[in-house]
Design a protein around this motif. Structure first.
Motif, PDB file in Angstrom:
ATOM      1  N   VAL A 107       0.970  -1.613  -0.234  1.00  0.00           N
ATOM      2  CA  VAL A 107      -0.314  -0.389   0.040  1.00  0.00           C
ATOM      3  C   VAL A 107       0.868   1.148   0.026  1.00  0.00           C
ATOM      4  CG1 VAL A 107      -1.772   1.536   1.082  1.00  0.00           C
ATOM      5  CG2 VAL A 107      -2.057  -1.023   1.193  1.00  0.00           C
ATOM      6  N   SER A 108       1.743   1.145   0.387  1.00  0.00           N
ATOM      7  CA  SER A 108       2.736   2.350   1.156  1.00  0.00           C
ATOM      8  C   SER A 108       3.796   2.758  -0.514  1.00  0.00           C
ATOM      9  CB  SER A 108       4.034   1.985   1.970  1.00  0.00           C
ATOM     10  OG  SER A 108       4.951   1.156   1.833  1.00  0.00           O
ATOM     11  N   SER A 109       3.436   1.411  -0.931  1.00  0.00           N
ATOM     12  CA  SER A 109       4.323   1.783  -2.066  1.00  0.00           C
ATOM     13  C   SER A 109       4.048   2.291  -3.286  1.00  0.00           C
ATOM     14  CB  SER A 109       5.298   0.948  -3.116  1.00  0.00           C
ATOM     15  OG  SER A 109       5.612  -0.512  -1.876  1.00  0.00           O
ATOM     16  N   PHE A 110       1.892   2.176  -3.463  1.00  0.00           N
ATOM     17  CA  PHE A 110       1.193   2.718  -4.223  1.00  0.00           C
ATOM     18  C   PHE A 110       0.898   3.939  -3.872  1.00  0.00           C
ATOM     19  CE2 PHE A 110      -3.066   3.596  -5.873  1.00  0.00           C
ATOM     20  CZ  PHE A 110      -2.810   3.287  -6.912  1.00  0.00           C
ATOM     21  N   SER A 116       2.659   0.085  -9.020  1.00  0.00           N
ATOM     22  CA  SER A 116       1.048   0.022  -9.645  1.00  0.00           C
ATOM     23  C   SER A 116       0.324  -0.637  -8.388  1.00  0.00           C
ATOM     24  CB  SER A 116       1.134  -0.652 -11.002  1.00  0.00           C
ATOM     25  OG  SER A 116       2.038  -1.980 -11.363  1.00  0.00           O
ATOM     26  N   ILE A 117      -0.796  -0.482  -8.829  1.00  0.00           N
ATOM     27  CA  ILE A 117      -1.816  -1.742  -8.141  1.00  0.00           C
ATOM     28  C   ILE A 117      -1.760  -3.117  -8.714  1.00  0.00           C
ATOM     29  CG2 ILE A 117      -4.051  -2.817  -8.215  1.00  0.00           C
ATOM     30  CD1 ILE A 117      -4.871   0.124  -8.657  1.00  0.00           C
ATOM     31  N   GLU A 149      -4.805   8.879  -3.831  1.00  0.00           N
ATOM     32  CA  GLU A 149      -4.384   8.033  -4.489  1.00  0.00           C
ATOM     33  C   GLU A 149      -5.613   6.931  -3.081  1.00  0.00           C
ATOM     34  OE1 GLU A 149      -2.277  10.331  -3.607  1.00  0.00           O
ATOM     35  OE2 GLU A 149      -1.274  10.734  -5.726  1.00  0.00           O
ATOM     36  N   MET A 150      -5.510   6.626  -1.789  1.00  0.00           N
ATOM     37  CA  MET A 150      -6.105   5.910  -1.765  1.00  0.00           C
ATOM     38  C   MET A 150      -7.272   5.677  -2.019  1.00  0.00           C
ATOM     39  SD  MET A 150      -4.840   3.847   0.972  1.00  0.00           S
ATOM     40  CE  MET A 150      -6.003   2.088   1.385  1.00  0.00           C
ATOM     41  N   SER A 151      -8.172   6.283  -2.126  1.00  0.00           N
ATOM     42  CA  SER A 151      -9.720   6.021  -2.722  1.00  0.00           C
ATOM     43  C   SER A 151      -9.280   5.574  -4.338  1.00  0.00           C
ATOM     44  CB  SER A 151      -9.961   7.750  -3.190  1.00  0.00           C
ATOM     45  OG  SER A 151     -10.475   7.620  -1.496  1.00  0.00           O
ATOM     46  N   LEU A 152      -8.463   5.818  -5.424  1.00  0.00           N
ATOM     47  CA  LEU A 152      -8.471   5.376  -6.118  1.00  0.00           C
ATOM     48  C   LEU A 152      -8.256   3.933  -6.389  1.00  0.00           C
ATOM     49  CD1 LEU A 152      -6.232   7.973  -7.809  1.00  0.00           C
ATOM     50  CD2 LEU A 152      -8.960   7.549  -8.602  1.00  0.00           C
TER      51      LEU A 152
END
Length: 181
Positions: A107-110, A116-117, A149-152
């Protein structure tokens, strides 16, 4: 249940074992049946709103968040739903250990644009169940979680999976779970 107006979805007894994969390793146990009951009740409540994201938290550490996350995800996966576990405890990540994975990306990397996801989703070895580890511990967990980005990430996962089970840090210690809600 007379003490609260909050609906009780099920009761899972205390387990002294250190095996967080109890539903997978002992699918006919009382604990596995308790998780199936919780799953059924969650499906009933979720059918009204269409929600597919389930956030797991507690008041303090050591109350079994990871245990509940893994086993709830397992009973959904056993019913042939596509499930992803998302580790959002960016302070003390440990979910990845139960699946013999590393925490090199997640998660932190994204959230910081380093992966990427597709690069952060890892198979757990259980059919229908993937995991996204928390990733390297950042200096600013709350700020990262509150980024758009968390919502994305959650929106994209909602398109790919039937259920998203989010493991968070305790509510009584940090604000991260509130931010996610």
């Amino acid at each position: 249940s007379r003490l609260t107006k909050i609906p009780i979805l099920g009761v899972v007894g205390h387990v002294n074992k250190t095996d967080n994969l109890i539903v997978q390793h002992n699918p006919k146990s009382r604990i596995a049946e308790a998780f199936r009951s919780v799953r059924t009740n969650l499906q009933f409540f979720g059918s009204r709103s269409g929600n597919k994201i389930i956030l797991i938290t507690s008041s303090v550490g050591g109350e079994g968040k990871s245990f509940v996350t893994i086993n709830l995800a397992s009973v959904f996966a056993m019913q042939n739903f596509k499930v992803v576990i998302v580790g959002v405890d960016l302070r003390k990540p440990k979910l990845f250990q139960d699946f013999n994975l590393t925490n090199e990306t997640g998660v932190s990397s994204f959230l910081i644009g380093k992966a990427s996801i597709d690069e952060i989703i890892k198979p757990t070895g259980t059919p229908n169940m993937d995991i996204i580890a928390s990733g390297p511990i950042p200096p600013n967990p709350s700020e990262l979680i509150s980024k758009p980005e968390m919502s994305l990430l959650l929106e994209e996962l909602s398109k790919r999976y039937d259920y998203i089970i989010v493991d968070t840090p305790p509510l009584g210690i940090v604000s991260d779970a509130f931010l996610l809600m």
